[in-house]
Design a protein around this motif. Sequence first.
Motif, PDB file in Angstrom:
ATOM      1  N   ALA A   1       0.833  -1.205   0.000  1.00  8.22           N
ATOM      2  CA  ALA A   1       0.000   0.000   0.000  1.00  8.22           C
ATOM      3  C   ALA A   1       0.866   1.252   0.000  1.00  8.22           C
ATOM      4  CB  ALA A   1      -0.932  -0.005   1.210  1.00  8.22           C
ATOM      5  N   LEU A   2       1.906   1.268   0.834  1.00  9.79           N
ATOM      6  CA  LEU A   2       2.791   2.432   0.888  1.00  9.79           C
ATOM      7  C   LEU A   2       3.530   2.598  -0.435  1.00  9.79           C
ATOM      8  CD1 LEU A   2       3.905   4.811   2.463  1.00  9.79           C
ATOM      9  CD2 LEU A   2       5.635   3.267   3.436  1.00  9.79           C
ATOM     10  N   ARG A   3       4.003   1.505  -1.009  1.00 13.25           N
ATOM     11  CA  ARG A   3       4.687   1.591  -2.296  1.00 13.25           C
ATOM     12  C   ARG A   3       3.743   2.136  -3.365  1.00 13.25           C
ATOM     13  NH1 ARG A   3       6.941   0.483  -6.825  1.00 13.25           N
ATOM     14  NH2 ARG A   3       9.151   0.081  -6.998  1.00 13.25           N
ATOM     15  N   GLY A   4       2.490   1.690  -3.342  1.00 15.55           N
ATOM     16  CA  GLY A   4       1.502   2.195  -4.291  1.00 15.55           C
ATOM     17  C   GLY A   4       1.317   3.697  -4.175  1.00 15.55           C
ATOM     18  N   LEU A   5       1.238   4.184  -2.950  1.00  9.07           N
ATOM     19  CA  LEU A   5       1.116   5.632  -2.729  1.00  9.07           C
ATOM     20  C   LEU A   5       2.321   6.358  -3.307  1.00  9.07           C
ATOM     21  CD1 LEU A   5      -0.179   8.145  -1.307  1.00  9.07           C
ATOM     22  CD2 LEU A   5       1.282   7.560   0.638  1.00  9.07           C
ATOM     23  N   LEU A   6       3.507   5.856  -3.004  1.00  6.44           N
ATOM     24  CA  LEU A   6       4.736   6.556  -3.378  1.00  6.44           C
ATOM     25  C   LEU A   6       5.058   6.460  -4.861  1.00  6.44           C
ATOM     26  CD1 LEU A   6       6.925   5.666  -0.280  1.00  6.44           C
ATOM     27  CD2 LEU A   6       5.523   7.704  -0.688  1.00  6.44           C
ATOM     28  N   THR A   7       4.426   5.511  -5.555  1.00  6.32           N
ATOM     29  CA  THR A   7       4.634   5.400  -7.000  1.00  6.32           C
ATOM     30  C   THR A   7       3.455   5.968  -7.781  1.00  6.32           C
ATOM     31  OG1 THR A   7       3.773   3.133  -6.970  1.00  6.32           O
ATOM     32  CG2 THR A   7       6.185   3.409  -6.838  1.00  6.32           C
ATOM     33  N   GLY A   8       2.512   6.595  -7.071  1.00  8.86           N
ATOM     34  CA  GLY A   8       1.398   7.250  -7.744  1.00  8.86           C
ATOM     35  C   GLY A   8       0.261   6.330  -8.131  1.00  8.86           C
ATOM     36  N   ARG A   9       0.261   5.109  -7.628  1.00 12.24           N
ATOM     37  CA  ARG A   9      -0.837   4.169  -7.912  1.00 12.24           C
ATOM     38  C   ARG A   9      -1.913   4.348  -6.835  1.00 12.24           C
ATOM     39  NH1 ARG A   9       3.792   0.579  -8.642  1.00 12.24           N
ATOM     40  NH2 ARG A   9       4.334   0.673 -10.828  1.00 12.24           N
ATOM     41  N   LEU A  10      -2.624   5.459  -6.928  1.00 10.57           N
ATOM     42  CA  LEU A  10      -3.525   5.861  -5.845  1.00 10.57           C
ATOM     43  C   LEU A  10      -4.768   4.989  -5.724  1.00 10.57           C
ATOM     44  CD1 LEU A  10      -3.176   9.728  -6.095  1.00 10.57           C
ATOM     45  CD2 LEU A  10      -1.864   8.090  -4.747  1.00 10.57           C
TER      46      LEU A  10
END
Length: 154
Positions: A8-17
Amino acid sequence: MVTDPHAALRGLLTGRLRGHERRLGRFAESDWRRYADLLAGALLVAVRRRFVAGQDRAPVIRFVASARERYDATGRDVDPVLAEALVWAALGERPPVPHDVAAIVARTVLLLGLLEDEGLTDRELDDVLVAAALAADDTAHDADPQQVGEPARQ
């Protein structure tokens, strides 16, 4: 069902909101605690890549203002005093800030700003996330947080 806080955090930080929000929606209480710990660990690592303990206050104030300008759409979601306290806590100059909603929002905004400013590659971002997990684990086990993350580059 995957509810991995790290993903989830990686998704946020890579713009996969969308994926990030979907994962958050499935979190159990333990997932939320782990996510908050990972977020705090990532901020600790990112702050220490940029700033050093004992430095002048002005660069921190300017960075907080810049991050709020970029990511706080309403201008009221992130308290600048809290945001600065989070940075100084990550540098060991203030007591840790508890994981409440305001702190989680502020950590998110600060982390996005720090990582955007660095312009990390996917591999570098993965390295930050690994270091964040180690920082979260070390903090949970009362290790010396000064040993976590790379020193700031001046």
